[in-house]
Design a protein around this motif. Structure first.
Motif, PDB file in Angstrom:
ATOM      1  N   UNK A   1      22.799  40.007  48.783  1.00  0.00           N
ATOM      2  CA  UNK A   1      24.216  40.003  48.429  1.00  0.00           C
ATOM      3  C   UNK A   1      24.679  41.416  48.084  1.00  0.00           C
ATOM      4  N   UNK A   2      25.981  41.644  48.269  1.00  0.00           N
ATOM      5  CA  UNK A   2      26.560  42.977  48.079  1.00  0.00           C
ATOM      6  C   UNK A   2      27.768  42.892  47.155  1.00  0.00           C
ATOM      7  N   UNK A   3      27.853  43.816  46.217  1.00  0.00           N
ATOM      8  CA  UNK A   3      29.062  44.039  45.432  1.00  0.00           C
ATOM      9  C   UNK A   3      29.629  45.372  45.871  1.00  0.00           C
ATOM     10  N   UNK A   4      30.891  45.381  46.252  1.00  0.00           N
ATOM     11  CA  UNK A   4      31.551  46.617  46.690  1.00  0.00           C
ATOM     12  C   UNK A   4      32.371  47.161  45.529  1.00  0.00           C
ATOM     13  N   UNK A   5      32.144  48.429  45.170  1.00  0.00           N
ATOM     14  CA  UNK A   5      32.790  49.005  43.983  1.00  0.00           C
ATOM     15  C   UNK A   5      33.347  50.380  44.282  1.00  0.00           C
ATOM     16  N   UNK A   6      34.297  50.785  43.455  1.00  0.00           N
ATOM     17  CA  UNK A   6      34.849  52.125  43.548  1.00  0.00           C
ATOM     18  C   UNK A   6      33.744  53.146  43.290  1.00  0.00           C
TER      19      UNK A   6
ATOM     20  N   UNK B   1      43.649  50.986  40.457  1.00  0.00           N
ATOM     21  CA  UNK B   1      43.522  49.596  40.008  1.00  0.00           C
ATOM     22  C   UNK B   1      42.275  48.924  40.569  1.00  0.00           C
ATOM     23  N   UNK B   2      41.846  49.289  41.783  1.00  0.00           N
ATOM     24  CA  UNK B   2      40.674  48.649  42.376  1.00  0.00           C
ATOM     25  C   UNK B   2      39.407  49.057  41.636  1.00  0.00           C
ATOM     26  N   UNK B   3      38.622  48.054  41.207  1.00  0.00           N
ATOM     27  CA  UNK B   3      37.336  48.319  40.568  1.00  0.00           C
ATOM     28  C   UNK B   3      36.194  47.870  41.462  1.00  0.00           C
ATOM     29  N   UNK B   4      36.151  46.585  41.822  1.00  0.00           N
ATOM     30  CA  UNK B   4      35.079  46.082  42.673  1.00  0.00           C
ATOM     31  C   UNK B   4      35.506  44.746  43.276  1.00  0.00           C
ATOM     32  N   UNK B   5      34.718  44.292  44.251  1.00  0.00           N
ATOM     33  CA  UNK B   5      35.035  43.028  44.905  1.00  0.00           C
ATOM     34  C   UNK B   5      33.822  42.542  45.676  1.00  0.00           C
ATOM     35  N   UNK B   6      33.913  41.290  46.093  1.00  0.00           N
ATOM     36  CA  UNK B   6      32.962  40.795  47.065  1.00  0.00           C
ATOM     37  C   UNK B   6      33.273  41.439  48.417  1.00  0.00           C
ATOM     38  N   UNK B   7      32.270  41.564  49.301  1.00  0.00           N
ATOM     39  CA  UNK B   7      32.507  42.251  50.580  1.00  0.00           C
ATOM     40  C   UNK B   7      33.465  41.517  51.501  1.00  0.00           C
TER      41      UNK B   7
ATOM     42  N   UNK C   1      46.178  48.173  49.926  1.00  0.00           N
ATOM     43  CA  UNK C   1      46.433  46.781  50.294  1.00  0.00           C
ATOM     44  C   UNK C   1      45.106  46.048  50.374  1.00  0.00           C
ATOM     45  N   UNK C   2      44.971  44.965  49.611  1.00  0.00           N
ATOM     46  CA  UNK C   2      43.745  44.165  49.593  1.00  0.00           C
ATOM     47  C   UNK C   2      44.028  42.790  50.186  1.00  0.00           C
ATOM     48  N   UNK C   3      43.074  42.302  50.983  1.00  0.00           N
ATOM     49  CA  UNK C   3      43.223  40.973  51.560  1.00  0.00           C
ATOM     50  C   UNK C   3      41.846  40.367  51.790  1.00  0.00           C
ATOM     51  N   UNK C   4      41.829  39.072  52.096  1.00  0.00           N
ATOM     52  CA  UNK C   4      40.568  38.388  52.358  1.00  0.00           C
ATOM     53  C   UNK C   4      40.339  37.233  51.406  1.00  0.00           C
ATOM     54  N   UNK C   5      39.053  36.901  51.235  1.00  0.00           N
ATOM     55  CA  UNK C   5      38.666  35.770  50.395  1.00  0.00           C
ATOM     56  C   UNK C   5      37.535  36.202  49.462  1.00  0.00           C
ATOM     57  N   UNK C   6      37.601  35.745  48.216  1.00  0.00           N
ATOM     58  CA  UNK C   6      36.551  36.063  47.259  1.00  0.00           C
ATOM     59  C   UNK C   6      37.096  36.720  46.011  1.00  0.00           C
ATOM     60  N   UNK C   7      36.201  37.278  45.229  1.00  0.00           N
ATOM     61  CA  UNK C   7      36.563  37.859  43.936  1.00  0.00           C
ATOM     62  C   UNK C   7      36.980  39.323  44.082  1.00  0.00           C
ATOM     63  N   UNK C   8      38.081  39.654  43.432  1.00  0.00           N
ATOM     64  CA  UNK C   8      38.580  41.027  43.355  1.00  0.00           C
ATOM     65  C   UNK C   8      38.817  41.349  41.890  1.00  0.00           C
ATOM     66  N   UNK C   9      38.290  42.480  41.426  1.00  0.00           N
ATOM     67  CA  UNK C   9      38.455  42.875  40.030  1.00  0.00           C
ATOM     68  C   UNK C   9      39.315  44.133  39.956  1.00  0.00           C
TER      69      UNK C   9
END
Length: 232
Positions: free
Chosen positions: A22-27, A101-107, A132-140
């Motif tokens: 699994x991957x967490x994508x972060x700033x 504002x973007x910290x991290x999200x699911x890929x 601009x953020x889009x998709x499905x999953x968690x965004x922090x």
């Protein structure tokens, strides 16, 4: 992946428990610590063009891909700002984010760049481009100060330009002077505001970073020294 926000209201962080692969994508620079099963890879999401677009919004060219390559692992990430964190469950609707504002999200959540147009870009503190953020999953998302959620139902609201964090793209917004006269806008200290219309969600922050820096700069003429100690 399971996630948790710790120390909300103080100096919050996000802790993610990753299953293998699994991957967490972060700033870039957000990682605080991670288990030895996790590797960090710097990557320009969407390639060179989107990475360059992120730089135009004031963000980093690269994002951190924190991947659990050798079994389960835990990772902690933290924002730069002194404020709170909010989790947004992305369900296919696009969101627009202020700088930082973007910290991290699911890929499965992707971030790109949207042009605001000449008028908005010239006057907005976000500039001509916005995340601009889009998709499905968690965004922090991270803020400066606490985060306040506003729900609009075919309504209209006015938000100070320095207090915006994120909003659903379904909302229309325009930038305008806080008062009718240009001079009174500057002398009142309010400057520009964003007028939102429609149905959707807005997150605002309870503190204005630009106003905070200006305030520090007036304290006994010691602004630069204080700034260097706080943010150097």
């Amino acid at each position: 992946m399971t996630t948790e926000i710790l120390y909300q209201g103080s100096m919050p962080v996000v802790v993610a428990n990753l299953e293998q692969n699994e991957v967490l994508r972060a700033e870039a620079g957000a990682m605080v610590y991670m288990d030895s099963t996790i590797d960090v890879e710097g990557k320009a999401q969407g390639g060179f063009v989107k990475g360059l677009g992120r730089m135009m919004t004031g963000e980093s060219f690269f994002l951190q891909n924190l991947r659990a390559n050798r079994g389960k692992g835990k990772v902690m990430v933290a924002p730069v700002n002194i404020g709170n964190i909010v989790e947004v469950e992305m369900t296919g609707k696009a969101w627009l984010l202020q700088k930082g504002a973007f910290l991290c999200s699911e890929p499965t959540v992707t971030t790109g760049v949207k042009t605001q147009g000449l008028a908005k870009g010239f006057f907005s503190k976000e500039g001509f481009f916005i995340i601009r953020a889009e998709g499905y999953g968690k965004l922090f998302l991270g803020s400066f100060g606490s985060i306040h959620k506003i729900e609009l139902n075919n309504e209209e609201i006015i938000v100070d330009n320095g207090h915006m964090v994120a909003w659903e793209e379904s909302l229309t917004y325009s930038l305008e002077k806080a008062n009718k006269g240009l001079m009174s806008s500057f002398t009142s200290g309010e400057g520009l505001v964003a007028r939102f219309k429609g149905t959707g969600t807005i997150f605002i922050q309870t503190r204005n970073f630009s106003g905070f820096l200006s305030h520090i700069g007036t304290i006994n003429g010691r602004g630069s020294g204080l700034l260097s100690r706080l943010f150097g």
